[in-house]
Scaffold this active site. Structure first.
Site, PDB file in Angstrom:
ATOM      1  N   SER A   1     -11.822   4.447  -0.666  1.00 56.28           N
ATOM      2  CA  SER A   1     -11.581   4.942  -1.929  1.00 56.28           C
ATOM      3  C   SER A   1     -11.000   4.736  -3.339  1.00 56.28           C
ATOM      4  O   SER A   1     -11.007   5.839  -4.182  1.00 56.28           O
ATOM      5  CB  SER A   1     -10.474   5.901  -1.198  1.00 56.28           C
ATOM      6  OG  SER A   1      -9.450   5.345  -1.072  1.00 56.28           O
TER       7      SER A   1
ATOM      8  N   ASP B   1       0.810  -1.174  -0.168  1.00 57.59           N
ATOM      9  CA  ASP B   1       0.045  -0.226  -0.321  1.00 57.59           C
ATOM     10  C   ASP B   1       0.559   1.436   0.342  1.00 57.59           C
ATOM     11  O   ASP B   1       2.215   1.240   0.208  1.00 57.59           O
ATOM     12  CB  ASP B   1      -1.152  -0.127   0.968  1.00 57.59           C
ATOM     13  CG  ASP B   1      -1.609   1.208   1.525  1.00 57.59           C
ATOM     14  OD1 ASP B   1      -3.215   0.836   1.324  1.00 57.59           O
ATOM     15  OD2 ASP B   1      -1.960   2.095   1.471  1.00 57.59           O
TER      16      ASP B   1
ATOM     17  N   ASN C   1     -12.822  -2.135   2.765  1.00 56.24           N
ATOM     18  CA  ASN C   1     -13.583  -1.792   3.059  1.00 56.24           C
ATOM     19  C   ASN C   1     -14.962  -1.411   1.379  1.00 56.24           C
ATOM     20  O   ASN C   1     -14.182  -1.280   0.306  1.00 56.24           O
ATOM     21  CB  ASN C   1     -13.169  -0.194   2.418  1.00 56.24           C
ATOM     22  CG  ASN C   1     -12.123  -0.077   4.089  1.00 56.24           C
ATOM     23  OD1 ASN C   1     -12.836  -0.594   5.368  1.00 56.24           O
ATOM     24  ND2 ASN C   1     -10.669   0.586   4.137  1.00 56.24           N
TER      25      ASN C   1
ATOM     26  N   HIS D   1      -7.261  -4.947   2.415  1.00 62.28           N
ATOM     27  CA  HIS D   1      -5.837  -4.844   3.104  1.00 62.28           C
ATOM     28  C   HIS D   1      -5.483  -5.856   4.229  1.00 62.28           C
ATOM     29  O   HIS D   1      -6.285  -6.371   4.707  1.00 62.28           O
ATOM     30  CB  HIS D   1      -6.483  -3.706   4.057  1.00 62.28           C
ATOM     31  CG  HIS D   1      -7.025  -2.088   3.090  1.00 62.28           C
ATOM     32  ND1 HIS D   1      -6.247  -1.371   3.321  1.00 62.28           N
ATOM     33  CD2 HIS D   1      -7.980  -1.651   2.675  1.00 62.28           C
ATOM     34  CE1 HIS D   1      -6.854  -0.366   2.440  1.00 62.28           C
ATOM     35  NE2 HIS D   1      -8.062  -1.299   1.991  1.00 62.28           N
TER      36      HIS D   1
ATOM     37  N   GLY E   1     -15.173   3.643   4.378  1.00 67.04           N
ATOM     38  CA  GLY E   1     -13.624   4.187   3.683  1.00 67.04           C
ATOM     39  C   GLY E   1     -13.410   3.077   2.377  1.00 67.04           C
ATOM     40  O   GLY E   1     -12.243   4.200   1.973  1.00 67.04           O
TER      41      GLY E   1
ATOM     42  N   HIS F   1     -10.561  -4.732  -3.216  1.00 65.04           N
ATOM     43  CA  HIS F   1      -9.245  -4.837  -2.676  1.00 65.04           C
ATOM     44  C   HIS F   1      -9.556  -5.148  -1.399  1.00 65.04           C
ATOM     45  O   HIS F   1     -10.660  -4.425  -0.177  1.00 65.04           O
ATOM     46  CB  HIS F   1      -8.240  -3.953  -2.943  1.00 65.04           C
ATOM     47  CG  HIS F   1      -8.567  -2.269  -2.294  1.00 65.04           C
ATOM     48  ND1 HIS F   1      -9.750  -1.650  -3.324  1.00 65.04           N
ATOM     49  CD2 HIS F   1      -8.461  -1.901  -1.139  1.00 65.04           C
ATOM     50  CE1 HIS F   1      -9.743  -1.074  -2.049  1.00 65.04           C
ATOM     51  NE2 HIS F   1      -9.226  -0.630  -0.827  1.00 65.04           N
TER      52      HIS F   1
HETATM   53  P1  DGP Z   1      -9.370   2.146   0.343  1.00 67.13           P
HETATM   54  O1  DGP Z   1      -9.597   3.530   1.325  1.00 67.13           O
HETATM   55  O2  DGP Z   1     -10.384   1.334   1.373  1.00 67.13           O
HETATM   56  O3  DGP Z   1     -10.575   2.408  -0.627  1.00 67.13           O
HETATM   57  O4  DGP Z   1      -7.890   1.413   0.287  1.00 67.13           O
HETATM   58  C1  DGP Z   1      -7.243   1.949  -1.165  1.00 67.13           C
HETATM   59  C2  DGP Z   1      -6.035   2.075  -0.687  1.00 67.13           C
HETATM   60  O5  DGP Z   1      -5.100   2.114  -2.249  1.00 67.13           O
HETATM   61  C3  DGP Z   1      -5.349   2.967   0.874  1.00 67.13           C
HETATM   62  O6  DGP Z   1      -5.057   2.346   1.389  1.00 67.13           O
HETATM   63  C4  DGP Z   1      -4.305   3.966  -0.412  1.00 67.13           C
HETATM   64  C5  DGP Z   1      -3.731   2.688  -1.668  1.00 67.13           C
HETATM   65  N1  DGP Z   1      -3.639   3.282  -3.021  1.00 67.13           N
HETATM   66  C6  DGP Z   1      -4.548   4.109  -3.587  1.00 67.13           C
HETATM   67  N2  DGP Z   1      -3.782   4.147  -4.056  1.00 67.13           N
HETATM   68  C7  DGP Z   1      -2.008   3.507  -4.819  1.00 67.13           C
HETATM   69  C8  DGP Z   1      -1.643   3.437  -5.156  1.00 67.13           C
HETATM   70  O7  DGP Z   1      -1.336   3.640  -7.074  1.00 67.13           O
HETATM   71  N3  DGP Z   1      -0.530   2.456  -5.356  1.00 67.13           N
HETATM   72  C9  DGP Z   1      -0.658   2.126  -4.331  1.00 67.13           C
HETATM   73  N4  DGP Z   1       0.473   1.328  -3.903  1.00 67.13           N
HETATM   74  N5  DGP Z   1      -1.429   1.870  -3.550  1.00 67.13           N
HETATM   75  C10 DGP Z   1      -2.237   2.876  -3.874  1.00 67.13           C
END
Ligand code: DGP
Length: 111
Positions: free
Chosen positions: A92, A29, A84, A99, A90, A97
């Site tokens: 975004s 992440d 989420n 976590h 939460g 996905h």
């Molecule tokens: P959520 O808020 O549950 O939808 O989690 C989205 C996650 O994705 C957040 O923890 C940050 C991560 N994230 C967003 N854009 C990128 C990216 O371009 N690369 C990576 N490695 N993670 C990303």
């Protein structure tokens, strides 16, 4: 489709990949919330668990197997996996996905 995780899945956008199989990809992440914070995604675009189809059963199952394989690969015995679903929960990025979080204590119930 303008989806950042689809771009990561096809290699168009770089990520730090920690695990891959035919149905899933896992990468670090960008904004880690724990010493180990990995995102496990299906390679095909599913917006969220609400949008999953019955025919996605194998893929959804593969995400849990990926979590197991990651835990074994990294020698992690205590971890949390969370997805989420929806903005108020939460979410975004609207590509399903999970976590995978480890390396610190986690509160229960979550905040
Ligand atoms: P959520 O808020 O549950 O939808 O989690 C989205 C996650 O994705 C957040 O923890 C940050 C991560 N994230 C967003 N854009 C990128 C990216 O371009 N690369 C990576 N490695 N993670 C990303």
């Amino acid at each position: 489709m303008d989806c950042i995780f689809c771009k990561i899945a096809c290699g168009e956008v770089k990520s730090r990949i920690v695990y891959e199989d035919d149905k899933t990809l896992a990468f670090e992440d960008l904004n880690p919330q724990a010493p180990t914070h990995i995102l496990i995604i299906p390679k095909n675009h599913i917006e969220s668990i609400l949008e999953a189809k019955d025919s996605d059963l194998q893929t959804i199952g593969a995400i849990n197997i990926a979590a197991r394989n990651i835990a074994k690969k990294l020698n992690i015995s205590d971890f949390r996996i969370v997805s989420n679903c929806g903005k108020k929960a939460g979410q975004s990025v609207f590509h399903l996905h999970y976590h995978f979080l480890a390396g610190r204590r986690f509160l229960w119930p979550p905040g």
